[in-house]
Design an enzyme around this catalytic site. Structure first.
Site, short mmCIF file in Angstrom:
data_model
loop_
_atom_site.label_atom_id
_atom_site.label_comp_id
_atom_site.label_asym_id
_atom_site.label_seq_id
_atom_site.Cartn_x
_atom_site.Cartn_y
_atom_site.Cartn_z
CG ASN A 171 -2.00 -1.16 1.11
OD1 ASN A 171 -3.00 -1.19 0.47
ND2 ASN A 171 -1.59 -2.20 1.83
CD GLU A 172 4.66 1.59 -2.72
OE1 GLU A 172 5.06 2.25 -1.67
OE2 GLU A 172 5.51 0.76 -3.26
N PRO A 173 2.23 5.31 -1.30
CG PRO A 173 3.98 6.73 -0.63
CD PRO A 173 3.75 5.33 -1.12
#
Length: 640
Positions: A162-164
């Site tokens: 879950n990236e920025p």
């Protein structure tokens, strides 16, 4: 989100944090919690549902669970697992696959039922992924939800993948990987260009549903992002901050990973302190930097208004504290890194005797010496010391394949020009070229290719050392065996590595040893090489008298720099010396422009070194000391 029961010393922290001395202790604690959960569930004839993570962080947890299974009878027959993520696309038998990773580090060594293992499928057609992800979520719900979710944290602040930009209610889905995440994975794939751009990951919303969430973090590389996750405001820019919304989360860290937290980094802001000399120095430098005032201009009011009233009251007044810390910094500056002959050395970082010292510079890779302490290296030679340099590894994994072909082509032409037979060399060249054209990411090079890459690094190291002023007999190539695997992941250290190091130390009998204390290198070679030196010297100190007069200085520069409060010897460089250092670095042509393993710093090594040295000098100047062009910094290792 009730956090009112936190201790005063952790009031900056917005969720529970447990800190252990090292990752080994912490990993065993986490493994015990998992084992206890499995046993409790088993007693109730229920399944334990675990969310599992990959990467380096949980490996020792899995090792301890395997030990508990084999030595203490812990059974996993009632365990159902769901892994957080998988690269996409990714075949399950690929070296970088999380399916293969989990089999190798856990599943192949325990009695878990294969049908109870769930890992996102990286082989799906893209059109099928949405339905698959919904089914993955439903499967978790069908077995009663996750009892415990293990997490690591990426340097972007991602949990799972879950990236920025990820939403706090996100579910399992296909995502695009952040560039920094791909750079961090590049070592496993033989270059960033080979890292998939996408992955399938559980969402933050899925993770939140777990009844327990444990996020683990080890080493200083994770310290800054962990501070943001624990003490920062919630933000989609740092997805791990969303864990502050959960009542079921706990962060488990080692001391290095926790080092940037306020209670460890600036403890005077949260509690009364035991004011050691080292802590006073750090606090006064911090105050000067925060207020952008030279140390000698700090006032009692500055101390009182910035959380340091206790220090001013107990150890003050401010004037005395300022003078003491200013003097410590001033005394760390020396143009005589080997000691100044016939001078009072009571306030100098190095001894004056013997006037001519034997200095041994250990360089993990063939260019760390000139990159990190090239100015000091040249200064030691210029001042008449008997300087030796030892290149601990060949560095043969960090050369471009095209350079290999170019050098062999040169050798063929040279032999032809002298009338020598080139048949065997040309056959070897064709064999190399054919291999390189079909080479797969992270495939181990042919021995002939590894040899040529080593020769290239060796010739460059000799050129750099000669430029610094050394005679050939003082240039040593150790080729420590742990490195010579041909893989980016090296073999374990053996007795042979330590014995070779002891033999060289016994041969030189140095008064000074310089070693890389720059442990942020992405390949991990520096810390391995440093530990070999420490172990060799510890053994020698038990039997050899000369070791009692041997000081060890740590240097940095290629990957990071010491904080100013840590520095014990600062060697100033003139503009001319900076240029000489640059020229020494330029001898390493294979590392010029774009090295094979640049890490997450896009600057060339010579630029990194110059800018870090310049920044160190500027910090000293801002604290109120002399304005130098550049400074190389050192910290002395204490054995006793």
């Amino acid at each position: 989100m009730a956090r009112l029961n936190l201790l005063e010393e952790t009031r900056f922290e917005k969720l529970p944090v447990k800190v252990y001395e090292n990752k080994h202790i912490a990993s065993k604690k986490v493994a015990k919690r998992i084992a206890d959960l499995i046993k409790r569930k088993n007693e109730k004839q229920e399944n334990a549902v675990l969310g599992l993570a990959t990467g380096a962080t949980p490996v020792e947890v899995y090792e301890e669970l395997i030990r508990l299974h084999k030595e203490e009878g812990l059974s996993f027959k009632n365990v159902i697992t769901f892994n957080l993520d998988e690269y996409y696309p990714m075949k399950p038998d690929a070296k970088q696959s999380y399916v293969r990773f989990m089999d190798e580090v856990l599943f192949d060594h325990i009695d878990i039922k294969k049908e109870n293992i769930h890992i996102p499928d990286g082989t799906l057609a893209e059109d099928d992924i949405t339905d698959y992800c919904l089914a993955y979520e439903n499967k978790i719900g069908e077995v009663g939800g996750l009892d415990l979710q293990l997490l690591g944290i990426g340097r972007t602040g991602h949990i799972g993948f879950n990236e920025p930009g990820s939403a706090p209610n996100s579910g399992t889905r296909l995502v695009t990987l952040d560039d920094l995440t791909r750079r961090d994975a590049s070592r496993d794939f033989g270059g960033k260009e080979n890292v998939p751009t996408k992955a399938i990951t559980m969402g933050i919303g899925t993770i939140f549903k777990a009844r327990q969430i444990i996020l683990m973090g080890w080493n200083k590389k994770k310290a800054s992002i962990l501070k943001k996750a624990i003490e920062g405001e919630m933000s989609g820019n740092v997805p791990a901050t969303y864990l502050q919304l959960s009542e079921n989360v706990e962060f488990v860290l080692d001391r290095d990973a926790a080092s940037a937290l306020t209670r460890f980094d600036t403890p005077w802001l949260v509690k009364d302190c035991n004011w050691t000399k080292e802590l006073i120095k750090k606090a006064v430098i911090w105050l000067s930097s925060e207020l952008k005032k030279p140390i000698l201009k700090l006032t009692d009011e500055d101390y009182n208004n910035n959380g340091m009233a206790q220090l001013a009251t107990e150890q003050g007044p401010a004037y005395n504290l300022n003078i003491d810390v200013f003097n410590q910094l001033q005394h760390s500056i020396t143009g005589w890194p080997g000691g100044k002959p016939n001078a009072d050395d009571t306030q100098r970082p190095e001894r004056k005797e013997p006037a001519k010292k034997r200095s041994l510079i250990f360089s993990p890779h063939p260019d760390d010496d000139v990159i990190s302490m090239g100015g000091t290296f040249i200064r030691l030679v210029d001042q008449g010391h008997d300087v030796h340099v030892a290149y601990q590894t060949s560095g043969n994994t960090a050369v471009w394949d095209t350079d290999v072909l170019r050098y062999v082509e040169f050798a063929i032409d040279f032999k032809k020009s002298t009338g020598e037979d080139t048949k065997n060399l040309e056959e070897t060249y064709e064999k190399m070229r054919e291999f390189i054209e079909q080479k797969q990411p992270n495939e181990i090079d042919l021995q002939e290719i590894r040899d040529v890459k080593g020769f290239i690094r060796k010739s460059e190291a000799i050129a750099g050392a000669r430029y610094a002023g050394l005679q050939d007999e003082n240039i040593h190539f150790m080729a420590l065996p742990f490195y010579e695997s041909g893989k980016s992941k090296k073999d374990p250290v053996t007795e042979k590595d330590i014995e070779l190091t002891m033999e060289l130390l016994q041969e030189v009998k140095p008064h000074q040893v310089f070693a890389a204390g720059d442990f942020a290198d992405p390949h991990g070679t520096h810390i391995v090489c440093f530990n070999i030196i420490i172990e060799a010297m510890k053994r020698l100190r038990k039997t050899e008298d000369w070791t009692k007069d041997c000081w060890l200085w740590m240097y940095r520069g290629a990957w990071q720099e010491f904080d100013v409060h840590e520095i014990e010897m600062a060697v100033p460089l003139s503009p001319q010396e900076v240029q000489r250092k640059r020229d020494a670095i330029f001898q390493h042509q294979s590392q010029k422009d774009r090295p094979v393993f640049p890490g997450d710093d896009e600057r060339e090594f010579w630029v990194r070194a110059e800018e870090r040295n310049s920044e160190t000098a500027e910090v000293y100047h801002e604290l109120g000391l002399a304005n130098y062009e550049a400074m190389e910094a050192f910290v002395r290792w204490k054995f006793d």
